[in-house]
Design an enzyme around this catalytic site. Structure first.
Site, PDB file in Angstrom:
ATOM      1  N   HIS A  55       0.875  -1.177   0.000  1.00  0.00           N
ATOM      2  CA  HIS A  55       0.000   0.000   0.000  1.00  0.00           C
ATOM      3  C   HIS A  55       0.908   1.222   0.000  1.00  0.00           C
ATOM      4  CE1 HIS A  55      -3.626  -2.402   0.877  1.00  0.00           C
ATOM      5  NE2 HIS A  55      -2.783  -3.176   1.543  1.00  0.00           N
ATOM      6  N   LEU A  56       0.787   2.032  -1.040  1.00  0.00           N
ATOM      7  CA  LEU A  56       1.667   3.198  -1.161  1.00  0.00           C
ATOM      8  C   LEU A  56       0.986   4.494  -0.723  1.00  0.00           C
ATOM      9  CD1 LEU A  56       3.616   2.446  -4.468  1.00  0.00           C
ATOM     10  CD2 LEU A  56       4.270   1.970  -2.102  1.00  0.00           C
ATOM     11  N   HIS A  92      -9.155 -10.361  -0.901  1.00  0.00           N
ATOM     12  CA  HIS A  92      -8.998 -10.178   0.553  1.00  0.00           C
ATOM     13  C   HIS A  92     -10.124 -10.999   1.181  1.00  0.00           C
ATOM     14  CE1 HIS A  92      -8.772  -7.510   4.299  1.00  0.00           C
ATOM     15  NE2 HIS A  92      -9.970  -8.054   4.411  1.00  0.00           N
ATOM     16  N   ASN A 142      -4.786  -6.906   9.455  1.00  0.00           N
ATOM     17  CA  ASN A 142      -5.916  -7.709   8.997  1.00  0.00           C
ATOM     18  C   ASN A 142      -5.531  -8.382   7.683  1.00  0.00           C
ATOM     19  OD1 ASN A 142      -8.392  -8.823   8.661  1.00  0.00           O
ATOM     20  ND2 ASN A 142      -9.442  -6.931   8.106  1.00  0.00           N
ATOM     21  N   ASP A 173       2.207  -6.987   2.283  1.00  0.00           N
ATOM     22  CA  ASP A 173       1.067  -6.184   2.751  1.00  0.00           C
ATOM     23  C   ASP A 173       1.563  -4.933   3.473  1.00  0.00           C
ATOM     24  OD1 ASP A 173      -1.518  -5.364   3.098  1.00  0.00           O
ATOM     25  OD2 ASP A 173      -2.085  -6.943   4.508  1.00  0.00           O
ATOM     26  N   PHE A 203      -5.624  -1.050  11.040  1.00  0.00           N
ATOM     27  CA  PHE A 203      -4.940  -2.311  10.755  1.00  0.00           C
ATOM     28  C   PHE A 203      -3.720  -2.048   9.879  1.00  0.00           C
ATOM     29  CE2 PHE A 203      -9.384  -3.745  11.354  1.00  0.00           C
ATOM     30  CZ  PHE A 203      -9.185  -4.762  12.273  1.00  0.00           C
TER      31      PHE A 203
END
Lengths: 184, 312, 435
Positions: free
Chosen positions: C73-74, C189, C288, C315, C333
Site C-alpha cells: 500500500h503506497l 482479501h 488484517n 502487505d 490495521f
C-alpha cells in the site's frame, strides 16, 4: 542485633511495675476514672492500654471503654515512603464526646504519631480533654507535644532506637535501647 | 507484605497475598466510612484525575467518594462524547495530564488496553476503572471483599458468574480474583455469551441455570445488555429469563444457602427476579459500601510508588 | 526523509564472483552476470579480460532476479503523509525489492485508467518498477465492476478490492469471468465481515483473555471456500491475498489438486509471529488478517514447503504515528513490511530450513511474476536485468528510525534478522544502501 549493642531499660517486672504506677497516676490525676476512656495506638500502644485498663480495674474496680487507634491514615510522612505503610483498623465503639481520652503509646519520640492521633480523635468527636500516657519518653521532639504520664525518661542519641517488646505480640516483655541506623 | 505495584490494571497475575493485602487494607478503610466524620487526610495534597471515556454513574461516584474520603484533590474529565469525537486522542489527553502534574489517573475506557497504554505515556499511577471487555479490577475486588465478609476464606467456594461472559470485564476480573483466592469458578449463560475457548481459564461452563445453581455457593449475576439482542446473541429477554433468569423458585429448589451478587445496575425482571435483588439472598448493597472501601484501599496502596524523592 | 535515493546509470555491467540463485531452475551456483542496455546478456564464467564496462565484485553475495512484492500500500494518492510512490519505492529498495504492486485502496481508489497512469508516471524515473493493481469495483464499493479492460490497457496487472472482500458471490463470479478475458487475476482479501464484525485480533484464548473482540479464522475460510468454487465455475484466475489460517491453506491445497486456477500469498508476519505477542496491546501488532495461532503458523510453513503457498508478499501498510500510537482497538490495521521481509524470510524460512534459498527466492520473484504475467523473475538471456544482490550471512538489527518508508509501524523493532541488501540493479540503474 548483637547483644553488645543493646542496653536494657526495663525487664518484665520493671514493665509491670511501671504500668501499675501509670495506672495509679491516671486515677489520681483525674480524681477517679469516672469519665475516662483509653485509646491504644497500634501496634504496641494497644496491648499496653489493655494492661493499664486491667490495672485500673484492680485499683478502681471499673473497666474503662477501650479503643484501638491506627494513625497511618493521618501520618504526614506517607508520601516520603517508598512503600505504603500498612493500614490497620481503628476500633472506637463508644462515644468520646465530653470524655477525657487517655492516649496510650509505647514510645514518645518526635511527637508526629501523637499529632496524627490527635487529628484522628477529633474526627470521632469532641472530648473534654485529651491526655497522653507513654511507656518511654526518649526525647528529640519535633512538635510541641508532651506526655502527661511517663513510664521512664531515657536519654538517647538520634542514632539509637528504643525497642519495646510486649508478650501479646512479641512473646516477651522488655524494653531496651539499640544502636541502629535505620530509616524511619 | 511486599506490595510494590504502581498500577492497578487488572487482577490477572495478582497473587493471593497481594489480593488479601488489598482487601485487608480495604477493611481498615471501611471503618472510616462508619465514623461521624468519615474522612481521613491520607491523600491530602495528591491530585487525582478521573478520566471517564465511557458513561458510568456508579463507578465514577464510588471513586469520587473514595477520593473525597481520603482528602485527595480530584479533577473529573468525562469525555464520552466531546473531545474524543473532536479527534483528541488518548495520547493528547495523556500529555495534558503530564503537564498538569497529576499523581494518579482513574480511567474508564471503551478500548481494552487503554489503561496500559496510558502507563506508557505518563508517570502517574493508573487505576483501571474498566477497559472495554478486558478488566474491571476494583469491581472484582469489591465482589471478593463482599464474599470474604460473608464466608471468610474463599478456598473451595464455588462461584458461578451468570450472563454475558464474553463481553464482560467484570467477569474477567472476578475469574482472576476468585481463582487467586482458591475459589472454583463457573460460567453460566447461553453459548453465544461464552467467550471463545473460555475453558482455558479452568472454569466450569454451564448452559443450564438449574445446574449452575445446583453446583454453586454464590451466583454473581451480570447485567444483560439489551443491545446484544439486536446483534443476534440472544432471541429475547423473555427467552433469556426463561432459561437463565435467577428466580426465587430456582434458588429455593436448590435447598441450600445461595448468595447473590450483582454489579449493577440491575435489569429487574430480566437477569434476576425483581424481588430477589432485595431479598435475604442478596448482598448487592454490601457491594456498594465495599466498593468505596476497596477503592480507598486501591487509591492508597497504588499511590505509594509514585514519589521520586524518599527520605530513606 | 523519503527523498529519492540516488542511483548510478550503468550501460554495461559485469557482476563478478556472486552466487547466482536462479528461481526458474531452483539452482544456486557461482557465476558472473553480464548486463548490457538493461538486459541480461549471459550468466556464466567470463574471463572479461578486455571488458570495458563497470565491474562490480559481489564475491560471497547472492544475486537473483529483483525481488517483487506483489502486495503493498503506497497511500498515494490521498495519504501522502503516510507514504508516497517515491518513499514506498525507497523502502522497497532498502528491503531489496525492485518491483512493487500497490493495492488500489487509495483516495481516490485506483479504479480508473487515470489513477493507474498517474502511479506509473510517478514511478517512471525511479529504480523500482511499480505495477499497479486496479480496483475490482468502482470506488471499491462492491457494486459495479470497474473498467477492467481500460485499466489493463493503462498498466494494471491484477484486480482487487483489498481491504475488503469482493462483496458478494455474484459479483465475484462476474469479476472472475470478466477479468479472465484479459488474463489477469482477481486478488481476494478473504474476510466475511458478518463473521469478523468489529474484531480487532484473532479470536482465540488470547483475545478472550485480553477482552478484545475477535476475528475468527472462519471469516477468512468461508470466503476462500466460496471463491475457489467460483474460480472453478468461471475458470478465472484467483489469487488469495495474505492467507493466514491453517484451514484456508488446506482449502487452497485441495483446490489446486482439483485443478482450479488458484494461487496464494503469505506475509512474513504470519509465519514469524502469533497472536500471543499481542499481550501488551501494541497497535503495531494489529493487522488484517490478524496474527493467528502457532498451529496456523505451522500450516503456513508446511504450505510454503509443499508449494501450496506460491508467493511471499508483505502487505506493507504504512500508518502515521498519530494513528498508530493509540488504543489497540482504535488503531488502524496494518504494518510496514518492505524493509524487514527479506530478513524475516532468510531467518525464519531459509535458516530454519523450511525452504531452500532458491525456493524462497522463487516465491519472491518468479512466482509473483508468473501470476501477474510480468517480464520479471528470470535470469534468461535477453530478460530485463532486474537484480537483487544481498549478503546472506550478515545479521542486522531492525531500527525503524532508519526506515526509508515514511511510516514506522513495525512490530519487528529491535529484532535481529539475517541477510543484508548489497545492491539493486533495475532499469539500467545501480543502487547500493548508503549511496
Amino acid at each position: 542485633m548483637p547483644d553488645a549493642a543493646r542496653s536494657e531499660i526495663m525487664d518484665a517486672a520493671g514493665l509491670n511495675r511501671t504500668i501499675t504506677r501509670l495506672a495509679h497516676e491516671i486515677a489520681e490525676r483525674n480524681r477517679g476514672v469516672e469519665n475516662l476512656v483509653l485509646l491504644g495506638i497500634r501496634t504496641r500502644g494497644l496491648p499496653l492500654a489493655e494492661r493499664l485498663n486491667a490495672r485500673i480495674n484492680d485499683i478502681e474496680g471499673q473497666m474503662l471503654p477501650l479503643g484501638a487507634l491506627d494513625v497511618t491514615m493521618y501520618r504526614d510522612d506517607v508520601y516520603q515512603k517508598i512503600k505504603q505503610p500498612e493500614v490497620q483498623t481503628t476500633e472506637i465503639k463508644f462515644n468520646i464526646d465530653g470524655k477525657t481520652v487517655v492516649i496510650v503509646d509505647d514510645v514518645l519520640f518526635t511527637g508526629r504519631t501523637i499529632r496524627a492521633a490527635l487529628d484522628a480523635i477529633v474526627d470521632f468527636g469532641r472530648p473534654m480533654a485529651i491526655q497522653l500516657a507513654v511507656l518511654v519518653d526518649r526525647g528529640h521532639r519535633e512538635l510541641p507535644i508532651h506526655a502527661d504520664y511517663v513510664g521512664r525518661v531515657v536519654q538517647t542519641t538520634a542514632g539509637q532506637e528504643v525497642r519495646v517488646k510486649v508478650r501479646e505480640i512479641d512473646e516477651q516483655d522488655r524494653v531496651y535501647l539499640v544502636e541502629a541506623k535505620k530509616e524511619r | 507484605m511486599e506490595f510494590n505495584r504502581k498500577h492497578l490494571l487488572g487482577l490477572e497475575g495478582f497473587s493471593r497475598e497481594e489480593i488479601i493485602h488489598i482487601l485487608d487494607t480495604a477493611n481498615s478503610f471501611k471503618e472510616v466510612l462508619s465514623r461521624p466524620i468519615p474522612k481521613v487526610p491520607t491523600l491530602r495534597g495528591k491530585t487525582i484525575v478521573n478520566l471517564f471515556f465511557e458513561a458510568s454513574t456508579r463507578t465514577r461516584i464510588s471513586f469520587e467518594l473514595a477520593q473525597k474520603r481520603l482528602s485527595a484533590d480530584t479533577v473529573n474529565f468525562a469525555t464520552s462524547t466531546s473531545s474524543v469525537k473532536k479527534g483528541e486522542t488518548l495520547r493528547d489527553t495523556a500529555r495534558n495530564i503530564e503537564a498538569m502534574k497529576i499523581d494518579m489517573v482513574v480511567i474508564r475506557h471503551g478500548a481494552a488496553g487503554a489503561p496500559l497504554f496510558l502507563t506508557q505515556c505518563v508517570d502517574a499511577s493508573i487505576i483501571n476503572a474498566g477497559d472495554g471487555q478486558h478488566e474491571h479490577p476494583t469491581q472484582g475486588l469489591l465482589d471478593l471483599m463482599t464474599l470474604r465478609d460473608k464466608f471468610g476464606d474463599l478456598q473451595g467456594k464455588k462461584v458461578v458468574i451468570v450472563g454475558d461472559i464474553a463481553h464482560s470485564r467484570v467477569a474477567r476480573s472476578n475469574i482472576y480474583g476468585l481463582q487467586a483466592l482458591g475459589a472454583q469458578v463457573g460460567l453460566c449463560g447461553p453459548s453465544t455469551f461464552m467467550p471463545y475457548q473460555a475453558e482455558h481459564w479452568g472454569t466450569e461452563i454451564f448452559h443450564s441455570i438449574e445446574e449452575a445453581i445446583e453446583w454453586s455457593d454464590v451466583l454473581n449475576v451480570l447485567r444483560i445488555q439489551l443491545e446484544r439482542q439486536e446483534k443476534g446473541l440472544f432471541p429475547s429477554t423473555r427467552e433469556y429469563r426463561r432459561f437463565f433468569g435467577v428466580t426465587r423458585e430456582r434458588l429455593e429448589h436448590a435447598k441450600r444457602d445461595i448468595t447473590i451478587l450483582h454489579p449493577g445496575p440491575i435489569n429487574r425482571g430480566v437477569e434476576i427476579e425483581s424481588e430477589l435483588a432485595d431479598s435475604e439472598f442478596s448482598l448487592i448493597l454490601d457491594q456498594v459500601t465495599n466498593g468505596v472501601a476497596v477503592r480507598m484501599a486501591a487509591l492508597y496502596l497504588f499511590s505509594g510508588l509514585n514519589k521520586e524523592t524518599t527520605d530513606a | 526523509m523519503a527523498a529519492k535515493l540516488s542511483t548510478t546509470k550503468l550501460e554495461r555491467v559485469l557482476f563478478t564472483g556472486g552466487q547466482v540463485v536462479d528461481p526458474e531452475h531452483l539452482t544456486q551456483k557461482k557465476s558472473d552476470v553480464l548486463v548490457e542496455k538493461g538486459r541480461i546478456v549471459d550468466v556464466g564464467q567470463f574471463d572479461g579480460g578486455e571488458f570495458d564496462g563497470e565491474r562490480i565484485d559481489i564475491n560471497g553475495k547472492i544475486v537473483c532476479p529483483g525481488l517483487i512484492d506483489m502486495h503493498v500500500h503506497l497511500r498515494e494518492p490521498g495519504r501522502e503523509d503516510e507514504e508516497t510512490v517515491e518513499s514506498g519505492a525507497a523502502a522497497a529498495m532498502s528491503g531489496g525489492f525492485t518491483s512493487i504492486c500497490p493495492m488500489p485502496n487509495t483516495e481516490p481508489a485506483a479504479d480508473t485508467a487515470e489513477v493507474i497512469e498517474f502511479l506509473k508516471n510517478r514511478a517512471r524515473d525511479l529504480l523500482v518498477d511499480v505495477f499497479p493493481i486496479g480496483a475490482v469495483t468502482k470506488g471499491r464499493k462492491g457494486e459495479e465492476l470497474a473498467e477492467i479492460g481500460a485499466l489493463v490497457a493503462a498498466g494494471a496487472v491484477a484486480f482487487s478490492d483489498d481491504g475488503d472482500p469482493v462483496s458478494t458471490a455474484g459479483l465475484m463470479r462476474r469479476a472472475l469471468e470478466y477479468s479472465n478475458m484479459f488474463d489477469v487475476p482477481i486478488i481476494e482479501h478473504c474476510e466475511d465481515k458478518s463473521l469478523s464484525e468489529n474484531g480487532v485480533m484473532n479470536e482465540s484464548a488470547v483475545s478472550t483473555r485480553l477482552g478484545l473482540p475477535g476475528i475468527p479464522g472462519i471469516s477468512e475460510d468461508v470466503i476462500v471456500a466460496r471463491d475457489v468454487e467460483i474460480a472453478q465455475f468461471t475458470g478465472g484466475k484467483l489469487h488469495i491475498a495474505h492467507i493466514s489460517t491453517a484451514n484456508s491453506v488446506d482449502l487452497v491445497r485441495q483446490a489446486k489438486k482439483r485443478g482450479i486456477k488458484v494461487t496464494c500469498e503469505v506475509m512474513p508476519h504470519h509465519f514469524a509471529l502469533t497472536d500471543e505477542s499481542i499481550a501488551g496491546y501494541d497497535p503495531n501488532l494489529k493487522m488484517n488478517p490478524p496474527l493467528r495461532t502457532q498451529a496456523d503458523v505451522d500450516a503456513m510453513l508446511s504450505g510454503l514447503k509443499d508449494g501450496t503457498i506460491d508467493v511471499i508478499a508483505t502487505d506493507h501498510a504504512p500508518h502515521s504515528i498519530e494513528e498508530k500510537e493509540t488504543e489497540f482497538g482504535v488503531a488502524p490495521f496494518g504494518i510496514v513490511g518492505l524493509e524487514t521481509a527479506l530478513g524475516l524470510v532468510m531467518k525464519y524460512l531459509v535458516q530454519a530450513k523450511v525452504l531452500t534459498l532458491p525456493q524462497a527466492v522463487a516465491k519472491m520473484t518468479k512466482a509473483p511474476a508468473d501470476i501477474l504475467r510480468l517480464e520479471r523473475g528470470s535470469l534468461s538471456k535477453g530478460a530485463p536485468a532486474s537484480l537483487t544482490v544481498f549478503d546472506p550471512g550478515v545479521s542486522w538489527t531492525v531500527d525503524k528510525a532508519a526506515f526509508k518508508s515514511k511510516s514506522r509501524n513495525t512490530p519487528f523493532e529491535g529484532w535481529e534478522l539475517v541477510g543484508q541488501v548489497f545492491g539493486l540493479f533495475n532499469k539500467g540503474l545501480w543502487w547500493q544502501p548508503g549511496q
